[in-house]
Every structure is written in structure tokens, then in C-alpha cells.
Design an enzyme around this catalytic site. Structure first.
Site, mmCIF file in Angstrom:
data_model
loop_
_atom_site.group_PDB
_atom_site.id
_atom_site.type_symbol
_atom_site.label_atom_id
_atom_site.label_comp_id
_atom_site.label_asym_id
_atom_site.label_seq_id
_atom_site.Cartn_x
_atom_site.Cartn_y
_atom_site.Cartn_z
ATOM 1 N N TRP A 69 12.018 37.831 41.701
ATOM 2 C CA TRP A 69 13.207 38.448 41.075
ATOM 3 C C TRP A 69 14.339 38.445 42.102
ATOM 4 O O TRP A 69 14.105 38.763 43.280
ATOM 5 C CB TRP A 69 12.913 39.904 40.697
ATOM 6 C CG TRP A 69 12.748 40.137 39.222
ATOM 7 C CD1 TRP A 69 11.628 39.878 38.487
ATOM 8 C CD2 TRP A 69 13.717 40.690 38.319
ATOM 9 N NE1 TRP A 69 11.838 40.233 37.188
ATOM 10 C CE2 TRP A 69 13.109 40.731 37.052
ATOM 11 C CE3 TRP A 69 15.026 41.146 38.453
ATOM 12 C CZ2 TRP A 69 13.760 41.220 35.924
ATOM 13 C CZ3 TRP A 69 15.676 41.636 37.332
ATOM 14 C CH2 TRP A 69 15.056 41.662 36.086
ATOM 15 N N PHE A 89 7.910 45.169 41.871
ATOM 16 C CA PHE A 89 6.823 46.084 41.519
ATOM 17 C C PHE A 89 5.461 45.480 41.853
ATOM 18 O O PHE A 89 4.496 46.207 42.090
ATOM 19 C CB PHE A 89 6.896 46.439 40.021
ATOM 20 C CG PHE A 89 6.050 47.621 39.661
ATOM 21 C CD1 PHE A 89 6.414 48.896 40.073
ATOM 22 C CD2 PHE A 89 4.871 47.463 38.925
ATOM 23 C CE1 PHE A 89 5.624 49.994 39.754
ATOM 24 C CE2 PHE A 89 4.078 48.550 38.602
ATOM 25 C CZ PHE A 89 4.451 49.830 39.021
ATOM 26 N N GLU A 90 5.382 44.150 41.882
ATOM 27 C CA GLU A 90 4.104 43.475 42.197
ATOM 28 C C GLU A 90 3.873 43.341 43.704
ATOM 29 O O GLU A 90 2.812 42.843 44.126
ATOM 30 C CB GLU A 90 4.086 42.081 41.555
ATOM 31 C CG GLU A 90 3.810 42.087 40.058
ATOM 32 C CD GLU A 90 4.971 42.585 39.229
ATOM 33 O OE1 GLU A 90 6.115 42.173 39.488
ATOM 34 O OE2 GLU A 90 4.746 43.420 38.334
ATOM 35 N N ASP A 111 21.657 49.243 34.092
ATOM 36 C CA ASP A 111 22.127 50.330 33.217
ATOM 37 C C ASP A 111 21.039 51.343 32.883
ATOM 38 O O ASP A 111 21.332 52.440 32.419
ATOM 39 C CB ASP A 111 22.655 49.734 31.906
ATOM 40 C CG ASP A 111 23.897 48.900 32.160
ATOM 41 O OD1 ASP A 111 24.613 49.199 33.137
ATOM 42 O OD2 ASP A 111 24.127 47.940 31.399
ATOM 43 N N THR A 112 19.784 50.948 33.080
ATOM 44 C CA THR A 112 18.683 51.849 32.719
ATOM 45 C C THR A 112 18.013 52.374 33.996
ATOM 46 O O THR A 112 18.246 51.833 35.077
ATOM 47 C CB THR A 112 17.646 51.100 31.850
ATOM 48 O OG1 THR A 112 17.122 50.011 32.622
ATOM 49 C CG2 THR A 112 18.266 50.565 30.573
ATOM 50 N N HIS A 141 15.322 51.922 35.312
ATOM 51 C CA HIS A 141 14.258 51.116 35.925
ATOM 52 C C HIS A 141 14.367 51.076 37.451
ATOM 53 O O HIS A 141 13.379 51.045 38.157
ATOM 54 C CB HIS A 141 14.275 49.684 35.375
ATOM 55 C CG HIS A 141 15.421 48.869 35.900
ATOM 56 N ND1 HIS A 141 16.668 48.873 35.330
ATOM 57 C CD2 HIS A 141 15.507 48.057 36.980
ATOM 58 C CE1 HIS A 141 17.468 48.093 36.021
ATOM 59 N NE2 HIS A 141 16.797 47.584 37.033
ATOM 60 N N TYR A 172 8.409 47.056 55.404
ATOM 61 C CA TYR A 172 9.208 47.339 54.204
ATOM 62 C C TYR A 172 10.473 46.491 54.181
ATOM 63 O O TYR A 172 11.462 46.792 54.859
ATOM 64 C CB TYR A 172 9.560 48.823 54.241
ATOM 65 C CG TYR A 172 10.241 49.369 53.026
ATOM 66 C CD1 TYR A 172 9.511 49.772 51.918
ATOM 67 C CD2 TYR A 172 11.624 49.520 52.996
ATOM 68 C CE1 TYR A 172 10.131 50.313 50.816
ATOM 69 C CE2 TYR A 172 12.259 50.061 51.894
ATOM 70 C CZ TYR A 172 11.511 50.449 50.813
ATOM 71 O OH TYR A 172 12.125 50.994 49.719
ATOM 72 N N ARG A 191 23.505 41.966 53.086
ATOM 73 C CA ARG A 191 22.268 42.141 53.869
ATOM 74 C C ARG A 191 21.400 40.886 53.890
ATOM 75 O O ARG A 191 20.297 40.894 54.434
ATOM 76 C CB ARG A 191 21.472 43.317 53.297
ATOM 77 C CG ARG A 191 22.153 44.651 53.594
ATOM 78 C CD ARG A 191 21.766 45.757 52.635
ATOM 79 N NE ARG A 191 22.447 47.007 52.985
ATOM 80 C CZ ARG A 191 23.729 47.295 52.684
ATOM 81 N NH1 ARG A 191 24.471 46.418 52.020
ATOM 82 N NH2 ARG A 191 24.264 48.442 53.051
HETATM 83 N N1 RBF Z 1 12.238 43.277 39.952
HETATM 84 C C1 RBF Z 1 12.941 43.134 41.083
HETATM 85 O O1 RBF Z 1 12.382 42.707 42.090
HETATM 86 N N2 RBF Z 1 14.268 43.445 41.135
HETATM 87 C C2 RBF Z 1 14.949 43.930 40.052
HETATM 88 O O2 RBF Z 1 16.160 44.193 40.172
HETATM 89 C C3 RBF Z 1 14.235 44.112 38.858
HETATM 90 N N3 RBF Z 1 14.845 44.609 37.757
HETATM 91 C C4 RBF Z 1 14.101 44.865 36.642
HETATM 92 C C5 RBF Z 1 14.703 45.465 35.524
HETATM 93 C C6 RBF Z 1 13.944 45.793 34.405
HETATM 94 C C7 RBF Z 1 14.593 46.476 33.252
HETATM 95 C C8 RBF Z 1 12.557 45.476 34.382
HETATM 96 C C9 RBF Z 1 11.698 45.837 33.197
HETATM 97 C C10 RBF Z 1 11.975 44.848 35.451
HETATM 98 C C11 RBF Z 1 12.728 44.538 36.588
HETATM 99 N N4 RBF Z 1 12.132 43.920 37.694
HETATM 100 C C12 RBF Z 1 12.853 43.758 38.839
HETATM 101 C C13 RBF Z 1 10.763 43.362 37.619
HETATM 102 C C14 RBF Z 1 9.670 44.310 38.076
HETATM 103 O O3 RBF Z 1 9.684 44.437 39.489
HETATM 104 C C15 RBF Z 1 8.306 43.757 37.636
HETATM 105 O O4 RBF Z 1 8.181 42.429 38.095
HETATM 106 C C16 RBF Z 1 8.124 43.754 36.129
HETATM 107 O O5 RBF Z 1 8.431 45.008 35.578
HETATM 108 C C17 RBF Z 1 6.664 43.362 35.751
HETATM 109 O O6 RBF Z 1 5.745 44.309 36.285
#
Ligand code: RBF
Length: 157
Positions: free
Chosen positions: A27, A62-63, A90-91, A93, A118, A132
Site C-alpha cells: 500500500w 496491517f499485515e 475520510d474514515t 481506518h 518500526y 520523509r
Molecule cells: N494500508 C496501508 O498500508 N496504508 C493505508 O493508507 C491504508 N489505507 C487503508 C484504508 C482503508 C479504508 C482500508 C480498509 C485499508 C487500508 N489499508 C492501508 C490496508 C490495510 O493495511 C490492510 O492491508 C487491509 O485492510 C487488509 O487487511
């Protein structure tokens, strides 16, 4: 402004012989891949051999916790670096991902013997990430590499 990409190399222990794992989120890869490259470059500059840098990709920040846990279980490394970039939307998350990931990486540090570094950017805007990742505030990948070398050598410091 001071930033840790501006470090004194003479204060960093030799990294020769160390093995470092890097877990990178795909991501916001424009930023995370820039950090990945800076991390690798700095590890190599301090004497780590190319074959001793192990990189695994995960879908999002998140992974990172699972990716680091997997690497700690399956690979013999002296430190693991987690690289991700979350940008506020906007949310809510942003808060959940940042908090969950931070908590998870902290737990890995508390439970295991291998340091987990980290490298999660938690930015309000893309401009903050840009600054950064090779911008005016250096590259946080450099900082991760130095932190990994120092933590892997903590008994020698
Ligand atoms: N993962 C990131 O590494 N950076 C982000 O900015 C990011 N934004 C997300 C926004 C939303 C609404 C969602 C649902 C997920 C986002 N994720 C982002 C992905 C998250 O880290 C993870 O890969 C997924 O939720 C699958 O578990």
C-alpha cells in the site's frame, strides 16, 4: 532541521555478518518502496552482504505484524524492519490501522528475542510522506537501517 538520515556513521557498529529481514507493505508503494531502497542501501553501506538482506512483501500495513512474525519464525535474522505508510483518509481506518500495527509490532518486541524496527509512517497528508521518503526530512529507510544495526548489536554497544 535535524533528522536521522543525517547521522554520524562513525557511531554505528559494523554490520558485517549481520542478517536483516525487511517486511514491506505494498500500500502506498510510492513511499514504502522508496523507504525499502534507502534501507537496503544503508544496510549495504554499513557492511551487510546482499545475500543477508531478506525482503518479504505484504499487502498493507496491517499485515506487517503477521509478516514480521512469519519472518521471525521461519528465518534466522538478527533484526526485522517493518516498513509501511498509512495516510489519513475520510474514515477512522487510519487510527485503527496505525494503532493495531503499532501494538502488534510492540508485542513482537516484548515477546521475542529479535528486535523489530518500526518503519511505519503515519501521515496526515501525502506531502508529509513525501518529505520523509527522500524529501526535506531525509528518508526514514536510512533511520530504520541504522536502528536495526544498532539494535542487532545492542550487546556490543
Ligand atoms: N494500508 C496501508 O498500508 N496504508 C493505508 O493508507 C491504508 N489505507 C487503508 C484504508 C482503508 C479504508 C482500508 C480498509 C485499508 C487500508 N489499508 C492501508 C490496508 C490495510 O493495511 C490492510 O492491508 C487491509 O485492510 C487488509 O487487511
Amino acid at each position: 532541521m535535524h533528522h536521522l538520515s543525517d547521522y554520524d556513521a562513525s557511531t554505528v557498529p559494523s554490520a558485517e555478518g549481520l542478517s536483516v529481514g525487511i517486511v514491506v507493505a505494498d500500500w502506498n508503494d510510492r513511499y514504502t518502496y522508496s523507504m525499502l531502497e534507502a534501507t537496503k542501501r544503508t544496510l549495504l553501506a554499513h557492511g551487510i552482504h546482499e545475500n543477508d538482506i531478506l525482503v518479504k512483501h505484504v499487502p498493507g500495513s496491517f499485515e506487517l505484524v503477521y509478516g514480521c512474525k512469519w519472518m521471525l519464525t521461519h528465518n534466522s535474522v538478527d533484526a526485522v524492519i517493518a516498513i509501511g505508510c498509512v495516510i489519513r483518509g475520510d474514515t477512522p481506518h487510519f487510527d485503527y490501522i496505525c494503532q493495531g500495527t503499532t501494538q502488534g509490532l510492540t508485542e513482537l518486541n516484548l515477546q521475542g528475542d529479535i528486535p523489530v524496527i518500526y518503519g511505519l509512517l503515519t501521515c496526515n497528508t501525502a506531502e508529509q510522506a513525501e518529505a520523509r521518503c527522500g524529501g526535506v526530512l531525509g528518508n526514514k529507510g536510512d533511520e530504520c537501517a541504522i536502528a536495526a544495526i544498532k539494535m542487532a548489536s545492542i550487546g556490543k554497544l
